[in-house]
Motif scaffolding. Structure first.
Motif, PDB file in Angstrom:
ATOM      1  N   GLN A 186       0.677  -1.103  -0.139  1.00  0.00           N
ATOM      2  CA  GLN A 186      -0.062  -0.005  -0.029  1.00  0.00           C
ATOM      3  C   GLN A 186       0.933   1.122   0.045  1.00  0.00           C
ATOM      4  OE1 GLN A 186      -2.658  -0.288   3.277  1.00  0.00           O
ATOM      5  NE2 GLN A 186      -3.700  -2.109   2.430  1.00  0.00           N
ATOM      6  N   VAL A 187       1.937   1.154   0.694  1.00  0.00           N
ATOM      7  CA  VAL A 187       2.793   2.437   0.939  1.00  0.00           C
ATOM      8  C   VAL A 187       3.473   2.456  -0.583  1.00  0.00           C
ATOM      9  CG1 VAL A 187       4.822   3.294   2.024  1.00  0.00           C
ATOM     10  CG2 VAL A 187       3.198   2.303   3.380  1.00  0.00           C
ATOM     11  N   ALA A 188       3.878   1.364  -0.960  1.00  0.00           N
ATOM     12  CA  ALA A 188       4.495   1.328  -2.418  1.00  0.00           C
ATOM     13  C   ALA A 188       3.763   2.214  -3.608  1.00  0.00           C
ATOM     14  CB  ALA A 188       5.021   0.197  -2.691  1.00  0.00           C
ATOM     15  N   GLN A 189       2.244   1.698  -3.255  1.00  0.00           N
ATOM     16  CA  GLN A 189       1.175   2.014  -4.395  1.00  0.00           C
ATOM     17  C   GLN A 189       1.234   3.652  -4.421  1.00  0.00           C
ATOM     18  OE1 GLN A 189      -2.262   0.054  -4.354  1.00  0.00           O
ATOM     19  NE2 GLN A 189      -3.386   1.223  -5.872  1.00  0.00           N
ATOM     20  N   ARG A 190       0.957   3.900  -2.970  1.00  0.00           N
ATOM     21  CA  ARG A 190       0.711   5.499  -2.926  1.00  0.00           C
ATOM     22  C   ARG A 190       1.820   6.283  -3.085  1.00  0.00           C
ATOM     23  NH1 ARG A 190      -2.819   9.087  -3.257  1.00  0.00           N
ATOM     24  NH2 ARG A 190      -2.597  11.082  -1.710  1.00  0.00           N
ATOM     25  N   THR A 191       3.064   5.732  -2.749  1.00  0.00           N
ATOM     26  CA  THR A 191       4.387   6.455  -3.452  1.00  0.00           C
ATOM     27  C   THR A 191       4.183   6.656  -4.862  1.00  0.00           C
ATOM     28  OG1 THR A 191       5.391   5.645  -1.422  1.00  0.00           O
ATOM     29  CG2 THR A 191       6.648   6.661  -3.260  1.00  0.00           C
ATOM     30  N   ALA A 192       4.044   5.583  -5.466  1.00  0.00           N
ATOM     31  CA  ALA A 192       3.931   5.747  -6.945  1.00  0.00           C
ATOM     32  C   ALA A 192       3.012   6.521  -7.482  1.00  0.00           C
ATOM     33  CB  ALA A 192       3.631   4.192  -7.474  1.00  0.00           C
ATOM     34  N   GLU A 193       1.865   6.766  -7.011  1.00  0.00           N
ATOM     35  CA  GLU A 193       0.755   7.731  -7.384  1.00  0.00           C
ATOM     36  C   GLU A 193       1.260   9.172  -7.185  1.00  0.00           C
ATOM     37  OE1 GLU A 193      -2.675   6.769  -4.998  1.00  0.00           O
ATOM     38  OE2 GLU A 193      -3.175   4.957  -6.079  1.00  0.00           O
ATOM     39  N   LEU A 194       2.022   9.624  -5.934  1.00  0.00           N
ATOM     40  CA  LEU A 194       2.586  10.868  -5.859  1.00  0.00           C
ATOM     41  C   LEU A 194       3.481  10.828  -6.837  1.00  0.00           C
ATOM     42  CD1 LEU A 194       2.842  10.684  -1.922  1.00  0.00           C
ATOM     43  CD2 LEU A 194       1.229  12.166  -3.223  1.00  0.00           C
ATOM     44  N   VAL A 195       4.406  10.066  -6.947  1.00  0.00           N
ATOM     45  CA  VAL A 195       5.550  10.204  -7.945  1.00  0.00           C
ATOM     46  C   VAL A 195       4.868  10.470  -9.363  1.00  0.00           C
ATOM     47  CG1 VAL A 195       7.631   9.065  -9.391  1.00  0.00           C
ATOM     48  CG2 VAL A 195       7.200   8.876  -6.959  1.00  0.00           C
ATOM     49  N   ALA A 196       3.729   9.785  -9.782  1.00  0.00           N
ATOM     50  CA  ALA A 196       3.135   9.996 -10.990  1.00  0.00           C
ATOM     51  C   ALA A 196       2.718  11.397 -11.132  1.00  0.00           C
ATOM     52  CB  ALA A 196       2.209   9.069 -11.300  1.00  0.00           C
TER      53      ALA A 196
END
Length: 750
Positions: A139-149
């Motif tokens: 979940q943390v990785a997914q949220r981090t990816a969204e912020l990076v995108a």
């Protein structure tokens, strides 16, 4: 929920079964019962336990602690140690492997139940915790990816704005750095009004110089009217564009080919010609090289015996097939261009299915593939083919064509089948042959042995595989046999036959007749020696008996001959003795002849005892000395002093010459001496010295030149004897040194 699976590792079978009953009584399933740590390492994954009950003290190379340490990487299950010991060091080692619990024997049922439940519950909680942790990390990785995108999208918007701001500058820079020369030409004045940096570099002019020129100034084969006509034709064309293949001339006078694309434009009431010129020098060279390469490919493909074909992957169209197709398929190439499926039309019925599957796989996933299949011609002839496929990639590395080379392997197949049948015949002959057959490696090891040879030697086949020819050969015959095998491998000889003795497993030896030949590979290199052995032990025994019988008969005959010769010689001596009283003036001559004949008779008498044996040197000397007694040589006597500890023997061949030489020397000692002679034997086994001495009244320095002594030198073999003589104030002295081979192997005669 199914009961937990418990794996028991205990080296005591009775205790292991008792623990298994306890575990089942507590409601668990026994996954297995093992006795050694090595079994757990091999079978642990397959048994799939939920928990391991393991004794610390296990039989085998590793104990329970080491087993637990090694199993951690492959099985994530709790381990409960069982032990009847409480050694502190052992406990520390055990806890280093992080077991869940440590139970002492004998086990108590309530403690076992509590420990198993706690261990299984703790392990389930641990697994659940790890799972929850993994979910949180995802979940943390997914949220981090969204912020990076989102951040990347924002940065992209900013970059687009900056790109728009500098578009014109970049476009100009792009034109200046374009590999093509770009011109703007005023049609009315036929002058350049603008151009990029590449134009200046390719022509060698500065910007100021080019602005004063026009297209007619850089084209060696076009004048201005010709260019004006071309520009007007392009302006009148439907697309107001065109292409010219021409040449440019640089300021330095270099002429190079160019490909020019032209477009006519209106700007502020003027007709502007936009020209993009590309230097095609390299392209022309490449095209020439390509044509040469294509010609070389065509010549190569048309001369090769194999069939080369190339097909397009998308359309499956046949792009090329070499002329060898007509020879192998017996069809024209034109037919297969129209119908590429003819490549598989004449397949043998037994090969059609697997070839169809192979080609389908090849079209789906182009790859390297090697296939062997058969063609069946209309007249019933079968032809074996081998096809090797390969993908042909484009510039991006993607396969866009498929190539294949197909060759006729009918002959090699027939040879291979013949070779297989030949090998099968050899194998049957090898296994069923009544004579022994072996294959020997260059290291002299036994590679293969047939049953008959095993039976001869009394070994099992596996026992002989680890042995060499030295292990089965009698040591006395090893060197000669080994040298012959080495000569086979070195190429000095190609085969040989040898009768030698072999040693059986029980230590007994037997005679065998060996026929050996070297087997070489196609390059002529030796692979192994093929040996065929016949058991000739009984033949050898019969030969030995026959030879012994013949030798016995021959010796008896020879002994009889020597005996008769001796008797005849003694008869001659008797006749000579009768003449002594009647011929007083010849007495010394007659007596000298008697001694010589006597020495020969002595030798024949000794040889008559055993025709094949060497003759004792002391016996010869004693008999010769005795023969001088009673002769007119007044007062002469000869005593033998033998200091040797062994019996030196004279070979049968040299016995008579040596006896005559000794007789002559003793005769000289009697002639020149004045008393009793002394005969001494000394020396060593391989160097025997016969020394004859006698006092003298007057020295005789010329003794070495006498006729009798010359006879002695002639009688003695030069290579194995030496002679020295002296007759001075010290007395008469003659010394003969006897060495092998005149002296036989005296060690055996001790």
């Amino acid at each position: 929920m199914s009961p937990a699976r418990i794996l028991i590792v205990e080296n005591d079978p009775l205790l292991a079964q008792a623990i298994a009953l306890h575990v089942e009584a507590l409601g668990y399933q026994v996954a297995g019962v093992l006795a050694r740590g090595e079994e757990l390492l091999q079978q642990g994954m397959a048994l799939n336990p939920d928990l391991i009950l393991m004794d610390i003290m296990l039989d085998g190379a590793i104990d329970g602690v080491e087993t637990a340490r090694q199993i951690q990487d492959s099985l994530d299950v709790p381990v409960v140690f069982l032990t009847a010991y409480s050694d502190e060091i052992l406990v520390k080692r055990a806890f280093a492997t992080a077991p869940f619990a440590y139970l002492q024997k004998p086990l108590k049922e309530h403690e076992l139940l509590l420990t198993l439940e706690l261990a299984l519950s703790h392990h389930r909680n641990k697994v659940q915790l790890l799972h929850t942790q993994d979910e949180l990390e995802k979940q943390v990785a997914q949220r981090t990816a969204e912020l990076v995108a989102a951040n990347q999208a924002l940065q992209q918007q900013i970059a687009e704005q900056q790109t728009t701001h500098t578009a014109l500058q970049r476009f100009r820079a792009m034109l200046d750095h374009s590999p093509d020369a770009i011109f703007l030409i005023d049609r009315a004045t036929m002058r350049f009004i603008d151009f990029n940096q590449t134009t200046c570099e390719s022509l060698g002019y500065s910007r100021e110089e080019l602005l004063a020129l026009g297209p007619q100034d850089i084209k060696p084969f076009y004048n201005q009217p010709m260019l004006e006509q071309s520009f007007d034709e392009i302006d009148r064309s439907p697309g107001r564009s065109g292409r010219i293949d021409t040449f440019h001339k640089s300021r330095q006078g270099k002429i190079f080919p160019v490909e020019i694309r032209l477009r006519a434009l209106e700007s502020e009431g003027r007709l502007i010609m936009v020209a993009i010129a590309r230097d095609v020098t390299l392209k022309r060279k490449t095209e020439l090289s390509l044509r040469e390469s294509e010609e070389q490919f065509r010549q190569f493909a048309e001369s090769m015996q194999q069939v080369l074909w190339i097909r397009d992957i998308k359309t499956q169209a046949l792009l090329y097939i070499s002329p060898a197709f007509e020879k192998i398929w017996e069809r024209p190439c034109a037919a297969v261009y129209e119908r590429p499926r003819l490549l598989l039309a004449d397949l043998h019925p037994d090969d059609r299915e697997f070839m169809t599957r192979a080609m389908q796989q090849l079209w789906a996933e182009p790859c390297r593939m090697e296939l062997e299949y058969r063609l069946l011609h209309a007249d019933g002839r079968v032809r074996w083919l081998r096809m090797q496929t390969f993908p042909i990639n484009d510039e991006q590395g993607q396969a866009y064509r498929i190539g294949a080379i197909t060759e006729d392997i009918t002959v090699s197949k027939e040879h291979g089948e013949a070779l297989r049948l030949s090998e099968e015949k050899f194998r049957r002959l090898f296994q069923s042959s009544p004579i022994g057959i072996s294959l020997v490696s260059p290291e002299l090891g036994l590679m293969e042995i047939n049953p008959a040879f095993c039976a001869m030697l009394g070994y099992g086949m596996e026992e002989l595989r680890d042995k060499t020819i030295a292990d089965i050969t009698l040591p006395a015959d090893l060197q000669s046999g080994t040298e012959l095998v080495q000569q086979l491998f070195s190429g000095e000889i190609s085969s040989y036959t040898l009768e030698k003795r072999y040693v059986r497993k029980d230590g007994e030896s037997f005679w065998g007749k060996l026929h050996a030949a070297v087997i070489r590979d196609q390059l002529g290199q030796p692979m192994y020696v093929l040996g065929m052995v016949e058991d000739i032990d009984q033949v050898k025994q019969a030969e030995s008996l026959l030879l012994a019988h013949e030798a016995e008969q021959r010796n008896a005959l020879v002994r009889e001959v020597h005996h008769r010769i001796k008797n005849h010689l003694q008869g001659v001596i008797g006749l000579l003795r009768q003449h002594i009283p009647n011929e007083p003036l010849c007495r010394s001559t007659i007596e000298e002849a008697i001694t010589q004949i006597s020495s020969v008779a002595i030798v024949h008498g000794l040889q008559g005892r055993d025709a094949d044996s060497a003759i004792s040197l002391p016996d010869i000397l004693t008999a010769i000395a005795a023969g001088f007694r009673g002769l007119v040589l007044s007062g002469f006597d000869a005593a033998l002093n033998n200091t040797l500890t062994f019996v030196p023997r004279i070979t049968h061949k040299e016995a008579v010459p040596i006896a005559l030489a000794l007789n002559e020397l003793i005769m000289n000692a009697a002639k020149h001496g004045s008393g009793a002679a002394q005969i001494t034997l000394d020396g060593e086994v391989d160097r025997v010295v016969v020394r004859i001495t006698n006092p003298v009244q007057e020295p005789n320095p010329d003794i070495r030149s006498g006729t009798g002594l010359e006879l002695v030198r002639m009688l003695l073999p030069r290579q194995s004897t030496t002679l020295s003589l002296a007759c001075d104030e010290k007395g008469f002295m003659a010394e003969i040194v006897l060495m092998p081979p005149v002296i036989s192997d005296a060690k055996k005669q001790q």
